[in-house]
Motif scaffolding. Structure first.
Motif, short mmCIF file in Angstrom:
data_model
loop_
_atom_site.label_atom_id
_atom_site.label_comp_id
_atom_site.label_asym_id
_atom_site.label_seq_id
_atom_site.Cartn_x
_atom_site.Cartn_y
_atom_site.Cartn_z
N THR A 206 0.82 -1.22 -0.10
CA THR A 206 -0.07 -0.03 0.15
C THR A 206 1.04 1.19 0.12
OG1 THR A 206 -1.74 -1.16 1.20
CG2 THR A 206 -1.84 1.19 1.14
N PRO A 207 1.81 1.36 0.93
CA PRO A 207 2.74 2.51 0.54
C PRO A 207 3.44 2.50 -0.67
CG PRO A 207 3.25 1.36 2.78
CD PRO A 207 2.19 0.63 2.08
N ALA A 208 3.83 1.46 -1.47
CA ALA A 208 4.40 1.65 -2.76
C ALA A 208 3.40 2.15 -3.61
CB ALA A 208 4.59 0.27 -3.13
N LEU A 209 1.97 1.77 -3.37
CA LEU A 209 0.96 2.33 -4.26
C LEU A 209 0.97 3.75 -4.16
CD1 LEU A 209 -1.32 2.28 -6.46
CD2 LEU A 209 -2.91 1.62 -4.27
N LEU A 210 0.85 4.33 -2.80
CA LEU A 210 0.85 5.76 -2.67
C LEU A 210 1.84 6.45 -3.09
CD1 LEU A 210 -1.03 5.60 0.91
CD2 LEU A 210 -2.21 5.93 -1.22
N SER A 211 3.07 5.90 -3.02
CA SER A 211 4.29 6.50 -3.59
C SER A 211 4.22 6.74 -5.16
CB SER A 211 5.70 6.07 -3.14
OG SER A 211 6.60 6.50 -3.45
N SER A 212 3.84 5.71 -5.58
CA SER A 212 3.69 5.55 -7.32
C SER A 212 2.53 6.92 -7.62
CB SER A 212 3.19 4.45 -7.79
OG SER A 212 2.09 3.99 -7.35
N LEU A 213 1.59 7.04 -7.01
CA LEU A 213 0.47 7.95 -7.09
C LEU A 213 1.10 9.36 -6.85
CD1 LEU A 213 -2.69 6.42 -5.45
CD2 LEU A 213 -2.31 6.76 -7.99
N ARG B 260 0.43 -1.64 -11.50
CA ARG B 260 0.82 -3.27 -11.04
C ARG B 260 0.82 -3.20 -9.51
NH1 ARG B 260 6.14 -4.27 -9.61
NH2 ARG B 260 6.84 -2.47 -10.98
N HIS B 261 1.10 -1.96 -8.89
CA HIS B 261 0.95 -1.93 -7.55
C HIS B 261 -0.55 -2.00 -6.92
CE1 HIS B 261 5.22 0.09 -7.03
NE2 HIS B 261 5.05 -0.97 -7.51
N LEU B 262 -1.30 -1.15 -7.80
CA LEU B 262 -2.78 -1.29 -7.46
C LEU B 262 -3.54 -2.90 -7.43
CD1 LEU B 262 -5.50 0.07 -6.76
CD2 LEU B 262 -5.78 0.73 -9.10
N HIS B 263 -3.11 -3.65 -8.39
CA HIS B 263 -3.45 -5.12 -8.80
C HIS B 263 -3.06 -5.69 -7.68
CE1 HIS B 263 -3.14 -9.08 -10.14
NE2 HIS B 263 -4.05 -8.88 -11.01
N THR B 264 -1.72 -5.65 -7.02
CA THR B 264 -1.29 -6.25 -5.76
C THR B 264 -1.94 -6.12 -4.44
OG1 THR B 264 0.97 -6.34 -6.84
CG2 THR B 264 0.83 -7.01 -4.62
N VAL B 265 -2.34 -4.88 -4.40
CA VAL B 265 -3.09 -4.36 -3.26
C VAL B 265 -4.11 -4.88 -3.17
CG1 VAL B 265 -4.18 -2.53 -2.06
CG2 VAL B 265 -1.66 -2.27 -2.85
N LEU B 266 -5.19 -5.11 -4.26
CA LEU B 266 -6.20 -5.49 -4.32
C LEU B 266 -6.45 -6.83 -4.15
CD1 LEU B 266 -7.80 -3.09 -7.20
CD2 LEU B 266 -8.05 -2.78 -4.73
N HIS B 267 -5.60 -7.58 -4.56
CA HIS B 267 -5.24 -9.09 -4.58
C HIS B 267 -4.55 -9.70 -3.48
CE1 HIS B 267 -7.02 -8.01 -8.54
NE2 HIS B 267 -7.59 -9.21 -8.46
#
Length: 592
Positions: free
Chosen positions: A177-184, A202-209
């Motif tokens: 989740t921090p990885a996703l927010l950093s990419s955002l 890619r990060h969003l897909h991982t967070v959701l699954h």
């Protein structure tokens, strides 16, 4: 995001946020590092310095540079090499490239050693921190990698690559989740970055699954807010704390770095910035794909008179010249700003010289004087056909001298030049002509132009001259003699009667000819009445004098005449001839 500030110092490449190393100048006039422009992994095709509203109108300047294998800007490269402080910046960048090569060869420890040596000497080299962070990530030393990338973001808070690199490190640490927010965060800086979108997806897909990720979004945001780079109270480490000698148009702010102060302006000479063609200070400097720089007008005139090739290295400019002649090639921003900033007196003198040599159009008086005599002024003269007032005159311009004349005329406010026929007896242009106004101009790929003009006022030549191989003249506008009141009523009716006669003749033509004439005239002209205020009489008469099969010497007589009655008489004589010929043509056709 409109709230994100982007570094605008022209010495900084917006792709790597570092000093422009091995500079390449795009045809849009902006300069970047050669490696950044030609990097195959670089996805964006739009110049970040160009306004968004023009990026889609013409071919991407970045794609053009790649397809044509554009060379380094030799002129800027020499300027950089003469500056001691800039040479030090280049040496650091060269060391970073050396470390990157070791990284590509998987010699990770050697790469770390080189990056560490740079950081030990210069603690503000974000590229060294960035490269070392990526190397630590490969070695799975994530804590060290995260420390380095945080320093990168602290130094360059508006560089999207820093956030993407941090997101990849966090992703490897299973902090999805921090990885996703950093990419955002990176995407808020550049929403159109395709690489950033792929990382975020890619990060969003991982967070959701991912069911093992126990962190919720709120906690992740709090964790990110603990990073020094995400606080609103960041105090950015500046490359140069003060910059008293900023270039004109340098838009760097206290929150963005500026390298202008590092430029050794005290040791530069205006003569080093001369155009190699005209040997004057560069004016509207243009950089060719082969990396050489000239005044725009000098380069165009050189190609006009020779071939589409660089005057220095003789490399072909056949693909570049259409962009240049159609004004898609912008001035080299950095060189133009240097000359304007550091040589203000020479720059002002050069502007005056350019305006004196090139802005040579007609300054048309607004009205004639009460005495009937007009002001004498100078205009360029195009020697070709007999043009008449109110009549269109399309031109195909291919001679180098007239190409130059058209370019200069189109830049003037009046957009006007004189048209005269050639007089074989005097071996020069005629004494009377017509001012033509340029309504539109289209350049072909080889520099020729298709010009749409329309006749305006008539003039008489006072003196003749030459300028850059085309003719000029000092002229005086002419107008019809004043019509006395006792003659005006008769002439008023004569005008209407003649118009009706020509109109009746037109209606008797076959449909095909009527269609051709209507297309040529953009519709049949209405009858405008004679007035006391008219200088040249009703416009329809001039249009018919240009259309009807009238001998050229009679048309010239009509042009130079200051009597409206004489012009109507020429039209009526022509109608007599045409109407007398019509029955004979029919009888011949019947006999056959």
């Amino acid at each position: 995001s409109s709230s994100i500030l982007i570094t605008s110092c022209p010495w900084i490449c917006l792709f790597c946020e570092n000093f422009i190393y091995e500079p390449i100048t795009l045809y849009c006039g902006h300069t970047y590092c050669e490696q950044c422009i030609k990097d195959d992994k670089f996805v964006s095709i739009n110049c970040p310095r160009c306004p968004n509203d023009i990026q889609e109108q013409i071919k991407s300047s970045i794609i053009y540079a790649r397809e044509n294998n554009s060379s380094k800007n030799h002129f800027l490269k020499q300027i950089i090499e003469r500056s001691t402080t800039f040479k030090l910046k280049c040496e650091n960048i060269l060391l970073c490239h050396k470390a990157q090569n070791e990284y590509m060869k998987k010699n990770y420890q050697q790469a770390i050693d080189i990056y560490s040596d740079i950081i030990e000497k210069y603690d503000d080299e974000h590229i060294a921190f960035y490269g070392r962070a990526k190397t630590y990530k490969v070695l799975k030393q994530f804590d060290k990698a995260l420390t380095d990338i945080e320093q990168v973001i602290l130094l360059k808070p508006y560089w999207a690559k820093g956030y993407y690199c941090r997101s990849e490190i966090l992703f490897e640490m299973k902090c999805f989740t921090p990885a996703l927010l950093s990419s955002l965060q990176g995407l808020t800086i550049d929403p159109d970055d395709q690489i950033g979108k792929q990382i975020m997806a890619r990060h969003l897909h991982t967070v959701l699954h991912n069911n093992n990720d126990k962190q919720d979004v709120t906690r992740a945001e709090n964790d990110l807010n603990m990073f020094p780079s995400t606080n609103n109270t960041i105090k950015q480490v500046m490359t140069s704390n003060t910059c008293d000698s900023k270039l004109h148009m340098c838009k760097s702010t206290p929150l963005t770095p500026c390298l202008c102060a590092l430029f050794d302006s005290e040791h530069i000479n205006a003569r080093d910035y001369d155009c190699s063609i005209c040997v004057n200070l560069l004016w509207f400097p243009i950089t060719t794909p082969c990396g050489h720089i000239f005044c725009r007008e000098c380069l165009i005139r050189s190609i006009d008179n020779t071939h589409a090739q660089c005057p220095i290295c003789k490399k072909s400019l056949e693909d570049f010249f259409p962009l240049l002649i159609q004004s898609h090639v912008n001035k080299t921003e950095l060189v133009s700003q240097i000359t304007e900033t550091y040589f203000p007196n020479e720059f002002h003198e050069r502007r005056e010289l350019y305006e004196k040599e090139n802005i040579q159009g007609a300054s048309i008086p607004q009205q004639l004087t009460n005495s009937g005599e007009s002001i004498i002024f100078e205009i360029p003269i195009f020697i070709c056909v007999l043009a008449l007032p109110h009549s269109t005159c399309p031109l195909h311009v291919f001679e180098p001298r007239y190409r130059l004349m058209m370019r200069r005329t189109i830049e003037t406010q009046s957009r006007t030049f004189g048209m005269c026929i050639y007089n074989e007896q005097t071996e020069t242009f005629a004494d009377y002509g017509t001012l033509l106004y340029i309504r539109g101009l289209i350049y072909t790929q080889d520099g020729r132009s298709i010009v749409d003009t329309i006749g305006r006022q008539r003039f008489r030549v006072i003196d003749r001259g030459m300028r850059d191989e085309y003719n000029t003249a000092r002229i005086q506008l002419i107008k019809d003699h004043v019509i006395e009141q006792d003659e005006f009523d008769d002439l008023y009716q004569y005008n209407r009667t003649t118009y009706k006669r020509v109109r009746d003749w037109f209606q008797q033509l076959d449909p095909y000819r009527r269609t051709l004439i209507s297309r040529q005239l953009d519709g049949y002209p209405p009858c405008d009445d004679l007035t006391h205020e008219s200088d040249d009489g009703p416009s329809w008469a001039w249009i018919m004098l240009n259309l009807l099969p009238i001998e050229s010497h009679l048309q010239y007589t009509a042009l130079s005449s200051q009597s409206f009655r004489d012009r109507l008489q020429i039209i009526n004589n022509t109608m007599d001839f045409l109407l007398n010929q019509q029955p004979q043509t029919i009888s011949v056709s019947d006999d056959s």
